[in-house]
Design an enzyme around this catalytic site. Structure first.
Site, PDB file in Angstrom:
ATOM      1  N   ILE B  15      56.115  41.618  40.768  1.00 23.14           N
ATOM      2  CA  ILE B  15      56.080  40.930  42.062  1.00 23.14           C
ATOM      3  C   ILE B  15      55.668  39.462  41.882  1.00 23.14           C
ATOM      4  CG2 ILE B  15      54.857  40.813  44.283  1.00 23.14           C
ATOM      5  CD1 ILE B  15      54.607  43.923  44.112  1.00 23.14           C
ATOM      6  N   ARG B  35      47.705  37.284  31.788  1.00 20.65           N
ATOM      7  CA  ARG B  35      46.547  37.685  31.001  1.00 20.65           C
ATOM      8  C   ARG B  35      46.903  37.817  29.528  1.00 20.65           C
ATOM      9  NH1 ARG B  35      44.016  43.208  31.234  1.00 20.65           N
ATOM     10  NH2 ARG B  35      45.957  43.577  32.320  1.00 20.65           N
ATOM     11  N   GLY B  81      46.716  42.199  39.248  1.00 15.19           N
ATOM     12  CA  GLY B  81      46.125  43.519  39.490  1.00 15.19           C
ATOM     13  C   GLY B  81      46.302  44.437  38.302  1.00 15.19           C
ATOM     14  N   TYR B 144      41.724  51.842  42.785  1.00 16.90           N
ATOM     15  CA  TYR B 144      42.783  50.898  43.157  1.00 16.90           C
ATOM     16  C   TYR B 144      42.892  50.784  44.679  1.00 16.90           C
ATOM     17  CZ  TYR B 144      47.522  48.838  42.976  1.00 16.90           C
ATOM     18  OH  TYR B 144      48.623  48.024  43.111  1.00 16.90           O
TER      19      TYR B 144
END
Lengths: 79, 238
Positions: B15, B35, B81, B144
């Site tokens: 996304i 990351r 995330g 989550y």
């Protein structure tokens, strides 16, 4: 820095952040009533003062600070 | 419209990358954080920054780089995330904390860093990427779902705090989307997920990107504190 120079610096910050006329920034001016500052304005002002004076102000120290004089005393005691 | 400075966290794939590309198509200057691995692409105008959102110093450094190059971030998409799924009885505190730290506290870190210049310039857009499980819950995703639900409270609080400065804060809640995060799900489970979605399919990342760019657009100036589901009807408005 002498007291007068410090207040000038304080005043410059205040005028810039709160977008008020310099003559309104007097010692007895109240941030809310006289300078029309909301809570977010005050946060911005504290951050600007921290940067200008190279100090850090803890949230707890801001309690009860309502006038320019109170704020200036707090800042100058740390600078 | 003049090009804006956009930062998308977790923008190396899925996304995040689809969103970054869409902003680029709109003419914006776009930076992404990653990351472990930057997105593919040579001679790419995308500014790719290594940044782990669980590290405040990484976050500060990424923002400083963008500011130096283009000026302050005007549109922030907090998308980074991670998942560490497992049933509660087998979910240790580390699995819980890691997911909260990346998904919720990470969003706090970047929003806090971005908000200063937005407040000063009297404009800005923040979009948090949540999930349909935030409000529906998800077995095996307590950590989550809690983090993603936290983004709703974070987003709406910031929407109130920053409204007087012309900064809008909104949340997008995607359902199942064809990304690496979903790729680990087994075939049987995928069929179950698909069957639960009224529109009967998995979304493309671009479909979520379109919702995000809308919320960041001038047309959405009166939309703040909203949770926009992009979930094929899975949550029916929640």
């Amino acid at each position: 820095m002498d007291n007068e120079a410090a207040f000038d610096k304080f005043k410059t910050c205040t005028v810039e952040v709160l977008q008020v006329e310099p003559e309104k920034v007097t010692l007895d001016a109240r941030f809310g009533d006289d300078l029309d500052a909301d809570s977010l304005d005050l946060v911005e002002l504290v951050m600007a003062l921290e940067e200008a004076f190279n100090i850090t102000v803890d949230e707890s120290e801001l309690e009860g600070v309502e006038t320019v004089e109170q704020a200036f005393k707090l800042v100058s005691s740390k600078a | 419209m003049s090009e804006r400075v956009v930062l998308v966290t977790g923008g190396s794939r899925g996304i995040g990358l689809a969103t970054a590309r869409r902003f680029q198509e709109l003419g914006d200057r776009v930076a992404v954080t990653y990351r472990s691995k930057p997105p593919d692409g040579e001679d790419d105008p995308l500014l790719c920054l290594r940044c782990d959102v669980t590290s405040q110093s990484d976050v500060d450094e990424a923002f400083a780089t963008v500011e130096e190059r283009w000026g302050p971030v005007e549109v922030l998409v907090a998308n980074a995330g991670v998942t560490r799924d497992g049933l509660l009885l087998r979910m240790n505190e580390q699995a819980w904390s890691e997911v909260l730290d990346a998904n919720l506290t990470g969003a706090y870190r970047v929003a806090r860093r971005a908000a200063g210049s937005m407040v000063r310039s009297r404009r800005g857009r923040i979009v948090f990427v949540s999930s349909v499980v935030a409000l529906l819950g998800g077995a095996g995703q307590a950590n989550y779902a809690a983090a993603k639900a936290g983004l709703v409270g974070l987003g709406r609080s910031l929407a109130r705090e920053l409204a007087s400065r012309g900064v809008t804060v909104n949340v997008v809640a995607p359902g199942p989307v064809a990304t690496d995060m979903l790729a680990s799900v087994s075939g049987d489970r995928m069929e179950e997920i698909r069957a639960a979605v009224p529109l009967g399919r998995i979304a493309a990342p671009e479909e979520v990107a379109a919702a995000i760019t809308y919320l960041a657009s001038p047309e959405a100036a009166f939309v703040t504190g909203a949770v926009l589901p992009v979930d094929g009807g899975l949550g029916m408005g929640h």
